[in-house]
Write an enzyme that holds these catalytic residues in place. Structure first.
Site, mmCIF file in Angstrom:
data_model
loop_
_atom_site.group_PDB
_atom_site.id
_atom_site.type_symbol
_atom_site.label_atom_id
_atom_site.label_comp_id
_atom_site.label_asym_id
_atom_site.label_seq_id
_atom_site.Cartn_x
_atom_site.Cartn_y
_atom_site.Cartn_z
ATOM 1 N N HIS A 130 58.510 29.149 11.062
ATOM 2 C CA HIS A 130 57.582 28.019 10.956
ATOM 3 C C HIS A 130 57.515 27.278 12.297
ATOM 4 O O HIS A 130 58.535 27.162 12.992
ATOM 5 C CB HIS A 130 58.083 26.992 9.934
ATOM 6 N N GLN A 160 52.852 27.295 9.221
ATOM 7 C CA GLN A 160 53.872 27.879 8.359
ATOM 8 C C GLN A 160 53.698 29.388 8.160
ATOM 9 O O GLN A 160 52.587 29.879 7.922
ATOM 10 C CB GLN A 160 53.889 27.144 7.014
ATOM 11 N N ARG A 189 49.063 27.305 6.645
ATOM 12 C CA ARG A 189 49.657 28.654 6.664
ATOM 13 C C ARG A 189 49.037 29.431 7.816
ATOM 14 O O ARG A 189 47.801 29.430 7.972
ATOM 15 C CB ARG A 189 49.350 29.350 5.335
ATOM 16 N N CYS A 242 61.413 23.999 3.195
ATOM 17 C CA CYS A 242 61.688 24.611 4.499
ATOM 18 C C CYS A 242 61.224 23.766 5.690
ATOM 19 O O CYS A 242 61.984 23.531 6.630
ATOM 20 C CB CYS A 242 61.073 26.001 4.552
HETATM 21 P P1 NAP Z 1 61.301 36.325 -4.396
HETATM 22 O O1 NAP Z 1 61.460 37.098 -3.136
HETATM 23 O O2 NAP Z 1 60.007 36.437 -5.122
HETATM 24 O O3 NAP Z 1 62.499 36.795 -5.408
HETATM 25 C C1 NAP Z 1 62.714 36.194 -6.665
HETATM 26 C C2 NAP Z 1 63.144 37.247 -7.697
HETATM 27 O O4 NAP Z 1 62.092 38.160 -7.972
HETATM 28 C C3 NAP Z 1 64.283 38.171 -7.309
HETATM 29 O O5 NAP Z 1 65.499 37.502 -7.391
HETATM 30 C C4 NAP Z 1 64.152 39.272 -8.351
HETATM 31 O O6 NAP Z 1 64.796 38.857 -9.562
HETATM 32 C C5 NAP Z 1 62.642 39.331 -8.604
HETATM 33 N N1 NAP Z 1 62.036 40.543 -8.052
HETATM 34 C C6 NAP Z 1 61.101 41.270 -8.696
HETATM 35 N N2 NAP Z 1 60.699 42.305 -7.953
HETATM 36 C C7 NAP Z 1 61.408 42.269 -6.818
HETATM 37 C C8 NAP Z 1 61.450 43.086 -5.659
HETATM 38 N N3 NAP Z 1 60.678 44.166 -5.502
HETATM 39 N N4 NAP Z 1 62.293 42.761 -4.648
HETATM 40 C C9 NAP Z 1 63.082 41.681 -4.765
HETATM 41 N N5 NAP Z 1 63.085 40.874 -5.841
HETATM 42 C C10 NAP Z 1 62.263 41.149 -6.868
HETATM 43 O O7 NAP Z 1 61.571 34.781 -4.201
HETATM 44 P P2 NAP Z 1 61.970 33.974 -2.866
HETATM 45 O O8 NAP Z 1 60.823 33.916 -1.926
HETATM 46 O O9 NAP Z 1 63.273 34.483 -2.385
HETATM 47 O O10 NAP Z 1 62.122 32.485 -3.460
HETATM 48 C C11 NAP Z 1 63.150 32.146 -4.382
HETATM 49 C C12 NAP Z 1 63.206 30.633 -4.559
HETATM 50 O O11 NAP Z 1 63.520 30.016 -3.328
HETATM 51 C C13 NAP Z 1 61.882 29.999 -5.030
HETATM 52 O O12 NAP Z 1 62.158 28.919 -5.883
HETATM 53 C C14 NAP Z 1 61.294 29.477 -3.766
HETATM 54 O O13 NAP Z 1 60.407 28.397 -3.994
HETATM 55 C C15 NAP Z 1 62.540 29.014 -3.049
HETATM 56 N N6 NAP Z 1 62.366 28.929 -1.622
HETATM 57 C C16 NAP Z 1 61.730 29.968 -1.011
HETATM 58 C C17 NAP Z 1 61.571 29.913 0.358
HETATM 59 C C18 NAP Z 1 60.881 31.065 1.049
HETATM 60 O O14 NAP Z 1 60.738 30.979 2.220
HETATM 61 N N7 NAP Z 1 60.479 32.126 0.409
HETATM 62 C C19 NAP Z 1 62.040 28.829 1.091
HETATM 63 C C20 NAP Z 1 62.712 27.790 0.428
HETATM 64 C C21 NAP Z 1 62.866 27.870 -0.935
HETATM 65 P P3 NAP Z 1 65.481 39.861 -10.591
HETATM 66 O O15 NAP Z 1 66.564 40.603 -9.883
HETATM 67 O O16 NAP Z 1 65.983 38.937 -11.620
HETATM 68 O O17 NAP Z 1 64.375 40.759 -11.051
#
Ligand code: NAP
Length: 367
Positions: free
Chosen positions: A270, A162, A263, A135
């Site tokens: 950010h 961040q 952070r 990011c």
């Molecule tokens: P996240 O919110 O933790 O979601 C990932 C998965 O967790 C969901 O697809 C879902 O999969 C599961 N999950 C379990 N409980 C949940 C709930 N209550 N609500 C929603 N989902 C739930 O992950 P994220 O932050 O979007 O990040 C995903 C990827 O993108 C990572 O590799 C991260 O490093 C990358 N990334 C993140 C960011 C950021 O700002 N967060 C920025 C750039 C890249 P199921 O439906 O399969 O259970």
């Protein structure tokens, strides 16, 4: 044409679907939605009119039916599934938000306003892995796009501020509950020093909620993000130079980029305090023009108190694709050294938007 979405209900995935709905992206392909935890459940999906039945994200046969798989599920999932799919002969396009494949020789790190030429060449060369960048790296490149393009940068130092969202949904929730606890502990103390002491005692107490943030973030900050590489540098800091040069296609003659990643208690925006040295003297008006004209989203904010406070506010920039660049001035410490401060929504340009645009590029290419 079939597109399979994995990780669509996470934070990045949800922002992606909202943007796809906003931009009318659904409709030019058939979508399937996969899950690691809710297989067979019927769900309403943002952007679709009818409910769908969720498919098993570990069913390789079902996944292989797709010409494109777009995953926002995370690195662990990509590690488990990507190689197995390829081993079984799947030759579709893999678009991913996770860092797992970013340095893979067959991957292109995507940020199309900055590196559309590399993306097009990769597609022409038959490459199939298109991975979103880190990011802060993507946001810095959107901000300094014009300067990188014109080849005048000698080095950049990026000191980051961040947002909690970069550490996942649970971190934002915890930050908000920390804010609530702080307010409850101190708001009614009439003496300001007593208020500060009471709050500090609350923040340092064992039951202050820090399960996800690991230290108080409300009223505090955390000067380390991601793994400890053992060299004094964090993995987040390492990504700046490695990923920026990969996105720019300058790995063989890299621009030096270094800094400290911190952070802070913003929600999803950010900030980065940038210092950069140019290879030659560029006057401030020319510098402003080069930065301002580079893409449709970057805007230079006047370097004065009122414009900086009004134009460089995370609350105003969150939820938008705007990339403001302010505090632009020549520093007195050496020749050709300048400062800037930039903001960006890390879930949009920092995560979901490059993936959405990449999917569109591939759909147009296949059709
Ligand atoms: P996240 O919110 O933790 O979601 C990932 C998965 O967790 C969901 O697809 C879902 O999969 C599961 N999950 C379990 N409980 C949940 C709930 N209550 N609500 C929603 N989902 C739930 O992950 P994220 O932050 O979007 O990040 C995903 C990827 O993108 C990572 O590799 C991260 O490093 C990358 N990334 C993140 C960011 C950021 O700002 N967060 C920025 C750039 C890249 P199921 O439906 O399969 O259970």
């Amino acid at each position: 044409m079939k597109v399979g979405f994995v990780g669509w209900r996470g934070m990045v995935g949800s922002v992606l679907l909202h943007r796809m709905r906003e931009c009318g992206d659904f409709g030019s392909f058939d979508s399937s939605f996969f899950t690691t935890s809710q297989k067979g459940v019927q769900r309403q999906i943002t952007g679709l009119s009818e409910e769908v039945v969720l498919k098993d994200a570990y069913n390789f046969e079902e996944l292989s039916q797709n010409a494109v798989i777009l995953s926002c599920q995370g690195g662990e999932y990509s590690k488990q599934v990507y190689s197995e799919l390829r081993k079984n002969g799947w030759s579709g396009y893999w678009i991913d938000a996770a860092s797992f494949l970013r340095m893979h020789p067959d991957s292109t790190v995507i940020l199309d306003p900055v590196n559309r030429n590399l993306i097009d060449s990769a597609i022409e060369a038959g490459k199939k892995n298109f991975i979103g960048g880190n990011c802060t790296v993507s946001l810095m490149l959107m901000a300094l796009h014009g300067l990188f393009n014109s080849g005048v940068i000698e080095w950049v130092s990026s000191m980051t501020y961040q947002a909690a969202s970069g550490a996942g949904a649970e971190s934002i929730r915890e930050l908000i509950s920390q804010m609530g606890e702080i307010s409850e502990a101190g708001i009614n103390k009439p003496d300001v020093l007593e208020m500060e002491e009471t709050i500090r005692a609350r923040m340092l107490h064992d039951d202050f909620p820090t399960q996800f943030t690991k230290a108080p973030l409300a009223g505090g900050l955390i000067p380390w993000i991601d793994e400890d590489l053992g060299s004094g540098q964090s993995r987040e800091e390492w990504k700046a130079e490695a990923e920026a040069n990969r996105i720019l296609g300058t790995e063989s003659n890299p621009t030096r980029i270094e800094g400290i990643c911190v952070r802070v208690g913003t929600l999803r925006c950010h900030g980065q305090a940038l210092m950069f040295k140019l290879k030659e003297k560029v006057d401030l008006s020319q510098l402003t023009r080069i930065i301002n004209d580079a893409n449709d989203w970057v805007t230079v904010i006047g370097n004065n108190k009122d414009s900086s406070i009004a134009g460089l506010s995370p609350a105003k920039i969150s939820g938008t694709l705007k990339i403001p660049v302010g505090r632009l001035r020549k520093l007195s410490i050496d020749d050709n050294i300048y400062s800037a401060f930039t903001l960006g929504d890390q879930l949009l340009w920092g995560a979901a938007e490059p993936l959405r645009r990449m999917l569109k590029i591939i759909v147009q290419h296949i059709k």
